[in-house]
Scaffold this motif. Structure first.
Motif, mmCIF file in Angstrom:
data_model
loop_
_atom_site.group_PDB
_atom_site.id
_atom_site.type_symbol
_atom_site.label_atom_id
_atom_site.label_comp_id
_atom_site.label_asym_id
_atom_site.label_seq_id
_atom_site.Cartn_x
_atom_site.Cartn_y
_atom_site.Cartn_z
ATOM 1 N N GLU A 96 14.659 -12.771 -3.962
ATOM 2 C CA GLU A 96 14.501 -14.195 -4.224
ATOM 3 C C GLU A 96 13.084 -14.701 -3.960
ATOM 4 O OE1 GLU A 96 17.504 -15.958 -1.802
ATOM 5 O OE2 GLU A 96 19.082 -14.813 -2.788
ATOM 6 N N ASN A 97 12.412 -14.161 -2.958
ATOM 7 C CA ASN A 97 11.129 -14.710 -2.535
ATOM 8 C C ASN A 97 9.911 -13.887 -2.924
ATOM 9 O OD1 ASN A 97 12.273 -16.984 -1.041
ATOM 10 N ND2 ASN A 97 13.074 -15.400 0.300
ATOM 11 N N MET A 98 10.067 -12.582 -3.079
ATOM 12 C CA MET A 98 8.906 -11.737 -3.337
ATOM 13 C C MET A 98 8.868 -11.206 -4.765
ATOM 14 S SD MET A 98 8.958 -9.737 0.296
ATOM 15 C CE MET A 98 7.358 -8.993 0.123
ATOM 16 N N HIS A 99 10.027 -10.858 -5.331
ATOM 17 C CA HIS A 99 10.074 -10.229 -6.649
ATOM 18 C C HIS A 99 11.152 -10.881 -7.509
ATOM 19 C CE1 HIS A 99 7.438 -7.172 -5.028
ATOM 20 N NE2 HIS A 99 8.280 -6.981 -4.046
ATOM 21 N N SER A 100 11.042 -12.177 -7.715
ATOM 22 C CA SER A 100 12.083 -12.902 -8.451
ATOM 23 C C SER A 100 12.030 -12.681 -9.960
ATOM 24 C CB SER A 100 11.990 -14.389 -8.139
ATOM 25 O OG SER A 100 10.706 -14.881 -8.494
ATOM 26 N N ASN A 101 10.933 -12.154 -10.491
ATOM 27 C CA ASN A 101 10.798 -11.991 -11.943
ATOM 28 C C ASN A 101 10.853 -10.546 -12.416
ATOM 29 O OD1 ASN A 101 10.477 -14.767 -12.282
ATOM 30 N ND2 ASN A 101 8.311 -14.639 -11.809
ATOM 31 N N VAL A 102 11.384 -9.640 -11.610
ATOM 32 C CA VAL A 102 11.472 -8.231 -12.015
ATOM 33 C C VAL A 102 12.568 -8.089 -13.069
ATOM 34 C CG1 VAL A 102 12.014 -5.904 -11.205
ATOM 35 C CG2 VAL A 102 10.607 -7.405 -9.817
ATOM 36 N N PRO A 103 12.273 -7.456 -14.220
ATOM 37 C CA PRO A 103 13.229 -7.416 -15.329
ATOM 38 C C PRO A 103 14.318 -6.351 -15.218
ATOM 39 C CG PRO A 103 11.197 -6.360 -15.970
ATOM 40 C CD PRO A 103 10.974 -6.921 -14.589
ATOM 41 N N TYR A 104 14.474 -5.656 -14.131
ATOM 42 C CA TYR A 104 15.509 -4.634 -13.993
ATOM 43 C C TYR A 104 16.884 -5.279 -13.860
ATOM 44 C CZ TYR A 104 11.548 -1.668 -12.802
ATOM 45 O OH TYR A 104 10.353 -1.008 -12.810
ATOM 46 N N ALA A 105 17.904 -4.617 -14.390
ATOM 47 C CA ALA A 105 19.278 -5.104 -14.239
ATOM 48 C C ALA A 105 19.639 -5.100 -12.754
ATOM 49 C CB ALA A 105 20.241 -4.214 -15.012
ATOM 50 N N GLY A 106 20.075 -6.217 -12.231
ATOM 51 C CA GLY A 106 20.419 -6.304 -10.817
ATOM 52 C C GLY A 106 19.224 -6.566 -9.920
ATOM 53 N N GLY A 107 18.025 -6.621 -10.484
ATOM 54 C CA GLY A 107 16.832 -6.887 -9.688
ATOM 55 C C GLY A 107 16.301 -5.647 -8.997
ATOM 56 N N PRO A 108 15.196 -5.791 -8.256
ATOM 57 C CA PRO A 108 14.581 -4.638 -7.594
ATOM 58 C C PRO A 108 15.367 -4.183 -6.371
ATOM 59 C CG PRO A 108 13.423 -6.625 -6.997
ATOM 60 C CD PRO A 108 14.446 -7.023 -8.015
ATOM 61 N N GLU A 109 15.159 -2.959 -5.994
ATOM 62 C CA GLU A 109 15.772 -2.388 -4.785
ATOM 63 C C GLU A 109 14.718 -2.363 -3.697
ATOM 64 O OE1 GLU A 109 18.367 -1.782 -2.563
ATOM 65 O OE2 GLU A 109 19.247 -1.428 -4.520
ATOM 66 N N ILE A 110 15.132 -2.263 -2.437
ATOM 67 C CA ILE A 110 14.183 -2.194 -1.329
ATOM 68 C C ILE A 110 14.378 -0.894 -0.569
ATOM 69 C CG2 ILE A 110 14.110 -4.696 -1.056
ATOM 70 C CD1 ILE A 110 15.743 -4.237 1.567
ATOM 71 N N THR A 111 13.327 -0.480 0.140
ATOM 72 C CA THR A 111 13.394 0.644 1.063
ATOM 73 C C THR A 111 12.810 0.179 2.374
ATOM 74 O OG1 THR A 111 13.095 2.214 -0.749
ATOM 75 C CG2 THR A 111 12.657 3.016 1.475
ATOM 76 N N SER A 112 13.577 0.305 3.433
ATOM 77 C CA SER A 112 13.138 -0.131 4.757
ATOM 78 C C SER A 112 12.395 1.020 5.428
ATOM 79 C CB SER A 112 14.348 -0.547 5.590
ATOM 80 O OG SER A 112 13.945 -1.017 6.840
ATOM 81 N N ILE A 113 11.158 0.779 5.827
ATOM 82 C CA ILE A 113 10.330 1.813 6.451
ATOM 83 C C ILE A 113 9.778 1.298 7.769
ATOM 84 C CG2 ILE A 113 9.695 2.872 4.258
ATOM 85 C CD1 ILE A 113 7.007 1.318 4.559
ATOM 86 N N CYS A 114 9.136 2.181 8.516
ATOM 87 C CA CYS A 114 8.606 1.761 9.821
ATOM 88 C C CYS A 114 7.104 1.488 9.786
ATOM 89 C CB CYS A 114 8.939 2.794 10.889
ATOM 90 S SG CYS A 114 8.202 4.396 10.588
ATOM 91 N N GLY A 115 6.482 1.492 8.636
ATOM 92 C CA GLY A 115 5.059 1.177 8.563
ATOM 93 C C GLY A 115 4.505 1.475 7.184
ATOM 94 N N SER A 116 3.391 0.862 6.830
ATOM 95 C CA SER A 116 2.854 1.022 5.484
ATOM 96 C C SER A 116 2.393 2.452 5.214
ATOM 97 C CB SER A 116 1.709 0.040 5.255
ATOM 98 O OG SER A 116 0.655 0.289 6.152
ATOM 99 N N THR A 117 1.793 3.102 6.197
ATOM 100 C CA THR A 117 1.345 4.483 5.989
ATOM 101 C C THR A 117 2.538 5.402 5.794
ATOM 102 O OG1 THR A 117 -0.570 4.041 7.386
ATOM 103 C CG2 THR A 117 -0.046 6.344 6.972
ATOM 104 N N ASN A 118 3.589 5.211 6.590
ATOM 105 C CA ASN A 118 4.800 6.011 6.460
ATOM 106 C C ASN A 118 5.440 5.786 5.095
ATOM 107 O OD1 ASN A 118 7.056 7.597 7.064
ATOM 108 N ND2 ASN A 118 8.113 5.915 8.059
ATOM 109 N N GLY A 119 5.511 4.542 4.664
ATOM 110 C CA GLY A 119 6.095 4.230 3.368
ATOM 111 C C GLY A 119 5.300 4.824 2.222
#
Length: 146
Positions: A96-119
């Protein structure tokens, strides 16, 4: 074989060495602005810290997994999305707040990580073939047709 099925799966919560998990969280309005003059630490500018007590029981009677807060749920192996309660908050927030215009069916998916380098490392590993010299067979090296 039935015994193996019965004993496999998630750890038995009765073996966890915890009965409850308790903590005190400082309230968000704990800091008050101080005047623009020197203040003695014994004055009311530094009131006693107010806290909110939090207790997580070993088991909860709430059957809804995204609302259940207890040690039986929290100390189990995580799902692919991570802790369900955190995931149920982060996914709608990202959609709703970061990727509201992504055209994928069902919207974008997320992956929870412990840091940007790890991700970033996990993303590179998912998109490439990791090969370590001296550890992996030479025939498995990417781009090697031997």
């Amino acid at each position: 074989m039935a015994a193996n099925r019965r004993n496999s799966g998630l750890p038995n919560h009765n073996n966890f060495p915890f009965v409850t998990l308790e903590g005190a969280a400082a309230l968000q309005d704990r800091y008050r602005p101080t005047p623009n003059k020197a203040v003695d630490s014994s004055t009311e500018a530094f009131p006693a810290l107010e806290t909110s007590e939090v207790v997580a029981p070993k088991t909860s009677k709430n059957a809804e997994p995204f609302r259940k807060i207890d040690l039986k749920s929290a100390l189990q192996y995580g799902t692919a999305q991570g802790y369900p309660l955190r995931y149920s908050y982060l996914r709608p927030f990202a959609r709703e707040n970061m990727h509201s215009n992504v055209p994928y069916a069902g919207g974008p998916e997320i992956t929870s990580i412990c840091g940007s380098t790890n991700g970033f490392a996990k993303t590179i590993e998912a998109l490439s073939n990791i090969w370590v010299e001296g550890q992996d067979p030479v025939g498995d090296q990417p781009g090697n047709d031997c």
